[in-house]
Design an enzyme around this catalytic site. Structure first.
Site, PDB file in Angstrom:
ATOM      1  N   HIS A   1       0.866  -1.183   0.000  1.00 18.85           N
ATOM      2  CA  HIS A   1       0.000   0.000   0.000  1.00 18.85           C
ATOM      3  C   HIS A   1       0.899   1.228   0.000  1.00 18.85           C
ATOM      4  O   HIS A   1       2.028   1.193   0.485  1.00 18.85           O
ATOM      5  CB  HIS A   1      -0.868  -0.046   1.261  1.00 18.85           C
ATOM      6  CG  HIS A   1      -1.943   0.982   1.326  1.00 18.85           C
ATOM      7  ND1 HIS A   1      -1.696   2.299   1.659  1.00 18.85           N
ATOM      8  CD2 HIS A   1      -3.291   0.889   1.158  1.00 18.85           C
ATOM      9  CE1 HIS A   1      -2.845   2.968   1.680  1.00 18.85           C
ATOM     10  NE2 HIS A   1      -3.819   2.141   1.369  1.00 18.85           N
TER      11      HIS A   1
ATOM     12  N   ASP B   1       3.207  -4.070   7.842  1.00 13.62           N
ATOM     13  CA  ASP B   1       1.895  -3.419   7.756  1.00 13.62           C
ATOM     14  C   ASP B   1       0.839  -4.497   7.972  1.00 13.62           C
ATOM     15  O   ASP B   1       0.603  -5.335   7.106  1.00 13.62           O
ATOM     16  CB  ASP B   1       1.739  -2.756   6.390  1.00 13.62           C
ATOM     17  CG  ASP B   1       0.362  -2.131   6.176  1.00 13.62           C
ATOM     18  OD1 ASP B   1      -0.522  -2.298   7.044  1.00 13.62           O
ATOM     19  OD2 ASP B   1       0.166  -1.487   5.128  1.00 13.62           O
TER      20      ASP B   1
ATOM     21  N   GLN C   1      -4.429  -5.341   6.987  1.00 13.71           N
ATOM     22  CA  GLN C   1      -5.376  -6.301   6.434  1.00 13.71           C
ATOM     23  C   GLN C   1      -5.297  -7.662   7.117  1.00 13.71           C
ATOM     24  O   GLN C   1      -6.053  -8.574   6.760  1.00 13.71           O
ATOM     25  CB  GLN C   1      -5.123  -6.471   4.929  1.00 13.71           C
ATOM     26  CG  GLN C   1      -5.284  -5.202   4.116  1.00 13.71           C
ATOM     27  CD  GLN C   1      -6.709  -4.698   4.051  1.00 13.71           C
ATOM     28  OE1 GLN C   1      -7.658  -5.414   4.348  1.00 13.71           O
ATOM     29  NE2 GLN C   1      -6.879  -3.444   3.681  1.00 13.71           N
TER      30      GLN C   1
ATOM     31  N   LYS D   1     -10.432  -0.783  10.261  1.00 17.29           N
ATOM     32  CA  LYS D   1     -10.609  -2.056   9.566  1.00 17.29           C
ATOM     33  C   LYS D   1     -10.885  -3.200  10.546  1.00 17.29           C
ATOM     34  O   LYS D   1     -11.175  -4.326  10.128  1.00 17.29           O
ATOM     35  CB  LYS D   1      -9.364  -2.367   8.724  1.00 17.29           C
ATOM     36  CG  LYS D   1      -9.076  -1.330   7.640  1.00 17.29           C
ATOM     37  CD  LYS D   1      -7.867  -1.709   6.815  1.00 17.29           C
ATOM     38  CE  LYS D   1      -7.364  -0.563   5.958  1.00 17.29           C
ATOM     39  NZ  LYS D   1      -8.323  -0.111   4.947  1.00 17.29           N
TER      40      LYS D   1
ATOM     41  N   CYS E   1      -4.814   2.278  -3.777  1.00 17.31           N
ATOM     42  CA  CYS E   1      -3.618   2.848  -3.128  1.00 17.31           C
ATOM     43  C   CYS E   1      -2.411   1.934  -3.313  1.00 17.31           C
ATOM     44  O   CYS E   1      -1.611   1.735  -2.391  1.00 17.31           O
ATOM     45  CB  CYS E   1      -3.872   3.112  -1.641  1.00 17.31           C
ATOM     46  SG  CYS E   1      -5.088   4.400  -1.337  1.00 17.31           S
TER      47      CYS E   1
END
Length: 406
Positions: free
Chosen positions: A123, A200, A203, A226, A364
């Protein structure tokens, strides 16, 4: 949990009961932001109605209650990802978290000739900060390649994990491809080579059990909205020795112990990195969100979403002219796809008229789209509150759109 149980869970989300353009809402955009259960909405509402005050600044009852609620949320969040609360800095989201690492940790350490490895599936939030740091230090951002199925090319990565590489930025789960990367294995390789890792987890944390302590990374960032929590919330975990050595990124209230014109003495981590009034109500809501998910059970959530992924993949693969982008063996419930002769934006716009919310665009992840040779994709991202009936509605919606476009 059986289907009846998941149907009951779905009723916890008020927005899923509404209509869009006169049609029942089919929300398939949870990778963008997750919907909020009633428990989260009530927690935020109750904070403002009953406990609203600033944290750590007042001795009165409301101030004590607000501070207790805020720090209680930190403890819940830390337990959710198996870390110590004092090693978890609360942020506005993953973007702020990664920028904190970039400017406070990397900027003072990198120099001309150093290499920052960034996977091609990142991302923008885990790429742009490294480009900015590279410009200021003379370091170089180098991509880590992926395979045709959308997995990290481990053989290529092993070659790259040597001098002058100093830092590796990697997503736990791709927001475009759905790929679940073998983060623990990759971090072990990087650690052996003396390379700092930042993961990261935006997700990953919402969709599977995540034990940060077991991953072996140096930094781990994730975002609250999220995880069924409010927007403007997130967290950054780091090894204690990193927190101790890093200077503050922002200056102001709450991150200080004593201020004089001659010198300021800073607070201990994590408060050293939390300047100003935080999103108190947001973190109260995030604490409620992870408590809600914990009650459902992250293993049960992961199993449910894998069932939905398998069903949706099978249904989409049966659509003539449809191509799924990202076919890794280990995937989260994210499906990016293209349909011959139909632009992704047109498809998403027309699906919206059917009440079906999917995302279209570059997600993104411009460099990944360029690497794949596509301008945009449609993305259906599923969560535990979705149903197979909604997947069927997507398939039927695609068929209607194609008929509409002739």
């Amino acid at each position: 949990m059986n289907r009846a149980d998941w149907d009951a869970v779905r009723k916890d989300f008020p927005i899923l009961q509404r209509q869009v353009h006169g049609k029942p809402l089919v929300y398939l955009d949870s990778a963008n932001t997750a919907q909020k259960p009633e428990a989260v909405i009530q927690a935020v509402d109750e904070f403002y109605r009953q406990h609203n005050a600033n944290v750590s600044r007042a001795v009165h009852q409301l101030g004590s209650e607000a501070t207790e609620a805020y720090e209680g949320a930190r403890k819940r969040l830390a337990a959710f990802v198996n870390v110590h609360p004092n090693d978890l800095v609360l942020t506005s989201g993953t973007t702020q978290a990664i920028n904190l690492v970039a400017y406070s940790f990397a900027l003072p350490r990198l120099q001309a000739g150093d290499v920052i490895l960034v996977t091609r599936m990142e991302h923008h939030a885990n790429l742009v900060p490294w480009q900015l740091i590279a410009e200021r230090t003379g370091a170089q951002v180098v991509p880590v390649d992926i395979t045709a199925s959308g997995e990290i090319d481990l053989s290529s990565l092993r070659v790259q994990l040597k001098a002058p590489a100093k830092l590796l930025a990697i997503t736990h789960v791709s927001n475009v491809l759905g790929t679940v990367n073998p983060v623990a294995e990759i971090c072990a390789l990087a650690r052996k080579a003396g390379i700092t890792t930042i993961v990261d987890g935006s997700q990953a944390v919402p969709h599977m059990p995540v034990d940060i302590a077991a991953l072996g990374c140096d930094f781990y960032a994730f975002t609250g909205h999220k995880v069924c929590g409010p927007t403007g919330t997130g967290a950054l975990w780091a090894k204690r020795e990193h927190w101790q050595s890093m200077p503050p990124f922002f200056g102001g209230g709450e991150m200080i112990r004593e201020v004089r014109f001659e010198k300021t003495t800073f607070n201990d981590p994590p408060h050293k990195f939390e300047a100003g009034t935080p999103n108190i109500a947001g973190f109260v809501g995030l604490g409620a969100a992870v408590q809600y998910l914990s009650t459902l059970g992250m293993y049960a959530i992961a199993e449910r979403e894998q069932q939905l992924l398998a069903y949706a993949s099978q249904r989409l693969e049966s659509v003539d002219g449809l191509r799924i982008i990202g076919t890794a063996n280990n995937k989260a419930a994210v499906i990016s796809f293209l349909i011959d002769g139909v632009h992704a934006h047109d498809l998403a716009t027309l699906l919206d008229l059917e009440g079906i919310a999917v995302r279209s665009g570059h997600h993104c992840a411009h460099p990944l789209m360029q690497y794949l040779g596509v301008p945009a994709t449609c993305r259906a991202s599923l969560a535990f509150y979705n149903t197979t009936d909604e997947v069927d509605a997507l398939i039927e919606g695609i068929a209607r759109v194609r008929r509409m476009l002739g």
